[in-house]
Motif scaffolding. Structure first.
Motif, PDB file in Angstrom:
ATOM      1  N   ASP A   1      33.278  85.599  65.620  1.00 29.39           N
ATOM      2  CA  ASP A   1      34.233  85.178  64.596  1.00 29.39           C
ATOM      3  C   ASP A   1      35.532  84.672  65.230  1.00 29.39           C
ATOM      4  O   ASP A   1      36.084  83.652  64.812  1.00 29.39           O
ATOM      5  N   ALA A   2      36.041  85.402  66.224  1.00 36.50           N
ATOM      6  CA  ALA A   2      37.269  84.985  66.891  1.00 36.50           C
ATOM      7  C   ALA A   2      37.084  83.638  67.577  1.00 36.50           C
ATOM      8  O   ALA A   2      37.960  82.760  67.508  1.00 36.50           O
ATOM      9  N   GLY A   3      35.943  83.450  68.226  1.00 31.84           N
ATOM     10  CA  GLY A   3      35.667  82.178  68.886  1.00 31.84           C
ATOM     11  C   GLY A   3      35.577  81.025  67.908  1.00 31.84           C
ATOM     12  O   GLY A   3      36.101  79.930  68.155  1.00 31.84           O
ATOM     13  N   GLU A   4      34.927  81.252  66.767  1.00 33.57           N
ATOM     14  CA  GLU A   4      34.809  80.201  65.756  1.00 33.57           C
ATOM     15  C   GLU A   4      36.174  79.853  65.172  1.00 33.57           C
ATOM     16  O   GLU A   4      36.465  78.684  64.900  1.00 33.57           O
ATOM     17  N   LEU A   5      37.014  80.864  64.978  1.00 40.30           N
ATOM     18  CA  LEU A   5      38.355  80.601  64.469  1.00 40.30           C
ATOM     19  C   LEU A   5      39.170  79.783  65.468  1.00 40.30           C
ATOM     20  O   LEU A   5      39.896  78.849  65.078  1.00 40.30           O
ATOM     21  N   CYS A   6      39.054  80.114  66.734  1.00 45.06           N
ATOM     22  CA  CYS A   6      39.774  79.366  67.763  1.00 45.06           C
ATOM     23  C   CYS A   6      39.307  77.911  67.810  1.00 45.06           C
ATOM     24  O   CYS A   6      40.118  76.983  67.917  1.00 45.06           O
ATOM     25  N   ASP A   7      38.004  77.713  67.712  1.00 47.30           N
ATOM     26  CA  ASP A   7      37.455  76.353  67.700  1.00 47.30           C
ATOM     27  C   ASP A   7      37.923  75.589  66.466  1.00 47.30           C
ATOM     28  O   ASP A   7      38.289  74.409  66.554  1.00 47.30           O
ATOM     29  N   SER A   8      37.907  76.258  65.307  1.00 39.58           N
ATOM     30  CA  SER A   8      38.357  75.611  64.072  1.00 39.58           C
ATOM     31  C   SER A   8      39.834  75.246  64.149  1.00 39.58           C
ATOM     32  O   SER A   8      40.257  74.186  63.673  1.00 39.58           O
ATOM     33  N   LEU A   9      40.637  76.142  64.752  1.00 40.96           N
ATOM     34  CA  LEU A   9      42.062  75.855  64.905  1.00 40.96           C
ATOM     35  C   LEU A   9      42.276  74.627  65.787  1.00 40.96           C
ATOM     36  O   LEU A   9      43.091  73.756  65.463  1.00 40.96           O
ATOM     37  N   ASP A  10      41.537  74.538  66.878  1.00 41.16           N
ATOM     38  CA  ASP A  10      41.659  73.385  67.768  1.00 41.16           C
ATOM     39  C   ASP A  10      41.313  72.089  67.034  1.00 41.16           C
ATOM     40  O   ASP A  10      42.037  71.089  67.139  1.00 41.16           O
ATOM     41  N   ARG A  11      40.221  72.124  66.264  1.00 42.36           N
ATOM     42  CA  ARG A  11      39.821  70.920  65.527  1.00 42.36           C
ATOM     43  C   ARG A  11      40.836  70.573  64.431  1.00 42.36           C
ATOM     44  O   ARG A  11      41.132  69.402  64.190  1.00 42.36           O
ATOM     45  N   TYR A  12      41.388  71.600  63.788  1.00 39.70           N
ATOM     46  CA  TYR A  12      42.389  71.368  62.743  1.00 39.70           C
ATOM     47  C   TYR A  12      43.640  70.716  63.321  1.00 39.70           C
ATOM     48  O   TYR A  12      44.195  69.761  62.754  1.00 39.70           O
ATOM     49  N   LEU A  13      44.092  71.219  64.462  1.00 38.81           N
ATOM     50  CA  LEU A  13      45.285  70.671  65.089  1.00 38.81           C
ATOM     51  C   LEU A  13      45.071  69.259  65.604  1.00 38.81           C
ATOM     52  O   LEU A  13      46.027  68.507  65.788  1.00 38.81           O
ATOM     53  N   ARG A  14      43.816  68.893  65.836  1.00 40.59           N
ATOM     54  CA  ARG A  14      43.502  67.540  66.293  1.00 40.59           C
ATOM     55  C   ARG A  14      43.266  66.580  65.137  1.00 40.59           C
ATOM     56  O   ARG A  14      42.898  65.420  65.352  1.00 40.59           O
ATOM     57  N   GLY A  15      43.463  67.058  63.911  1.00 40.19           N
ATOM     58  CA  GLY A  15      43.418  66.151  62.770  1.00 40.19           C
ATOM     59  C   GLY A  15      42.268  66.330  61.811  1.00 40.19           C
ATOM     60  O   GLY A  15      42.155  65.583  60.831  1.00 40.19           O
ATOM     61  N   GLN A  16      41.399  67.306  62.040  1.00 42.01           N
ATOM     62  CA  GLN A  16      40.265  67.527  61.134  1.00 42.01           C
ATOM     63  C   GLN A  16      40.692  68.482  60.012  1.00 42.01           C
ATOM     64  O   GLN A  16      40.668  69.700  60.171  1.00 42.01           O
ATOM     65  N   ASP A  17      41.102  67.896  58.896  1.00 46.63           N
ATOM     66  CA  ASP A  17      41.659  68.690  57.797  1.00 46.63           C
ATOM     67  C   ASP A  17      40.725  69.782  57.299  1.00 46.63           C
ATOM     68  O   ASP A  17      41.172  70.846  56.870  1.00 46.63           O
ATOM     69  N   ARG A  18      39.435  69.506  57.316  1.00 46.20           N
ATOM     70  CA  ARG A  18      38.479  70.448  56.732  1.00 46.20           C
ATOM     71  C   ARG A  18      38.083  71.586  57.670  1.00 46.20           C
ATOM     72  O   ARG A  18      37.318  72.464  57.287  1.00 46.20           O
ATOM     73  N   ALA A  19      38.613  71.571  58.854  1.00 45.43           N
ATOM     74  CA  ALA A  19      38.265  72.628  59.812  1.00 45.43           C
ATOM     75  C   ALA A  19      38.788  73.981  59.345  1.00 45.43           C
ATOM     76  O   ALA A  19      38.161  75.022  59.583  1.00 45.43           O
ATOM     77  N   LEU A  20      39.948  73.979  58.685  1.00 48.57           N
ATOM     78  CA  LEU A  20      40.538  75.211  58.173  1.00 48.57           C
ATOM     79  C   LEU A  20      41.107  74.955  56.785  1.00 48.57           C
ATOM     80  O   LEU A  20      41.571  73.847  56.485  1.00 48.57           O
ATOM     81  N   SER A  21      41.101  75.987  55.975  1.00 46.70           N
ATOM     82  CA  SER A  21      41.772  75.939  54.670  1.00 46.70           C
ATOM     83  C   SER A  21      42.898  76.962  54.703  1.00 46.70           C
ATOM     84  O   SER A  21      42.652  78.171  54.747  1.00 46.70           O
ATOM     85  N   VAL A  22      44.136  76.483  54.717  1.00 45.86           N
ATOM     86  CA  VAL A  22      45.297  77.344  54.934  1.00 45.86           C
ATOM     87  C   VAL A  22      45.695  78.056  53.640  1.00 45.86           C
ATOM     88  O   VAL A  22      45.722  77.469  52.563  1.00 45.86           O
ATOM     89  N   VAL A  23      46.018  79.324  53.783  1.00 43.77           N
ATOM     90  CA  VAL A  23      46.409  80.163  52.657  1.00 43.77           C
ATOM     91  C   VAL A  23      47.930  80.187  52.535  1.00 43.77           C
ATOM     92  O   VAL A  23      48.640  80.257  53.545  1.00 43.77           O
ATOM     93  N   TRP A  24      48.415  80.136  51.309  1.00 47.14           N
ATOM     94  CA  TRP A  24      49.851  80.299  51.062  1.00 47.14           C
ATOM     95  C   TRP A  24      50.240  81.744  51.338  1.00 47.14           C
ATOM     96  O   TRP A  24      49.610  82.678  50.854  1.00 47.14           O
TER      97      TRP A  24
END
Length: 260
Positions: free
Chosen positions: A113-136
């Motif tokens: 889970d931690a690895g997948e989150l790190c990968d998703s964060l990297d993709r999100y920061l590189r412009g892939q909006d759907r990699a993460l859904s940010v919570v308010w």
């Protein structure tokens, strides 16, 4: 979710420079499993740590000159870790759990889970909006108000269960009552019923005492909630009035400018 509510955007989260450390955090009650990525490289495991050890580890990384981005999934652990990380200077995001929005995971482990989150964060920061859904993330004041309302609902539910158990006990013995059996007038009628045996009375007294305690606590909570709502309304009215005054001042300055 609206990412702007966190005062965090992709533009200020990611800088294409050396010394950027991305962290995927699988947060639990007693520990955090950490995955890290240095300067966009391979994702590695940093192991499991207690919260105290993790925050000290983050301080050390910041002291070494790393710029740290991180994320963890919203859940029972709340937002306190987010606030602590932000205080330290970490750019953290709280995100929707994948199991909630994208289906279940196969062979679920904390490390995975931690690895997948790190990968998703990297993709999100590189412009892939759907990699993460940010919570308010609510403020501490907003969270306190939400918790107060949630506690009030829990007290109501507990009281309702006690009422139902007492009524069920009376029904099982063929004792019919009109209205709420624990209210003073009806309660006196129940006590006068010849079918009321000592063991039934003992249990009813116990349920009634709990109900009366819940009722008192519920009334106190209602007063606190009403006060909090009035304070919020007063603050909102003050803000609206200040905004209107500023707008009027701007219009007056514009009018004077036209005259000049």
């Amino acid at each position: 979710m609206n990412k702007k509510n966190n005062d965090i955007s992709r533009e200020n989260l990611f800088n294409d420079v050396k010394g950027v450390l991305n962290l995927g955090l699988d947060d639990h009650y007693r520990q955090i499993t950490v995955a890290l990525q240095e300067d966009g490289g391979r994702i590695k495991s940093a192991g499991k740590m207690t919260h105290v050890a993790f925050l000290n580890w983050v301080r050390q990384k910041l002291a070494e000159g790393w710029e740290i981005n991180s994320c963890y999934e919203a859940g029972a652990c709340g937002y306190w870790l987010h606030r602590e990380l932000v205080k330290l200077g970490v750019k953290n995001l709280v995100v929707v759990a994948k199991a909630m929005g994208q289906g279940g995971k196969k062979q679920k482990t904390d490390k995975r889970d931690a690895g997948e989150l790190c990968d998703s964060l990297d993709r999100y920061l590189r412009g892939q909006d759907r990699a993460l859904s940010v919570v308010w993330v609510p403020t501490e004041e907003q969270e306190q108000k939400r918790a107060l309302g949630r506690y009030h609902r829990q007290i109501m539910a507990d009281r309702g269960r006690c009422e139902a158990r007492g009524k069920g006990l009376l029904c099982a013995q063929g004792i019919q009552v009109l209205g709420r059996w624990w209210k003073e007038k009806v309660w006196l009628e129940v006590l006068r019923d010849p079918r009321l045996k000592d063991w039934i009375k003992e249990q009813l007294v116990g349920w009634r005492n709990k109900i009366l305690s819940f009722e008192q606590e519920q009334n106190e909570l209602r007063e606190r909630i009403a006060i909090a709502e009035n304070q919020s309304k007063s603050a909102a009215d003050h803000t609206e009035q200040s905004t209107a005054t500023l707008a009027a001042l701007v219009r007056r300055v514009d009018s004077l400018a036209l005259l000049l």
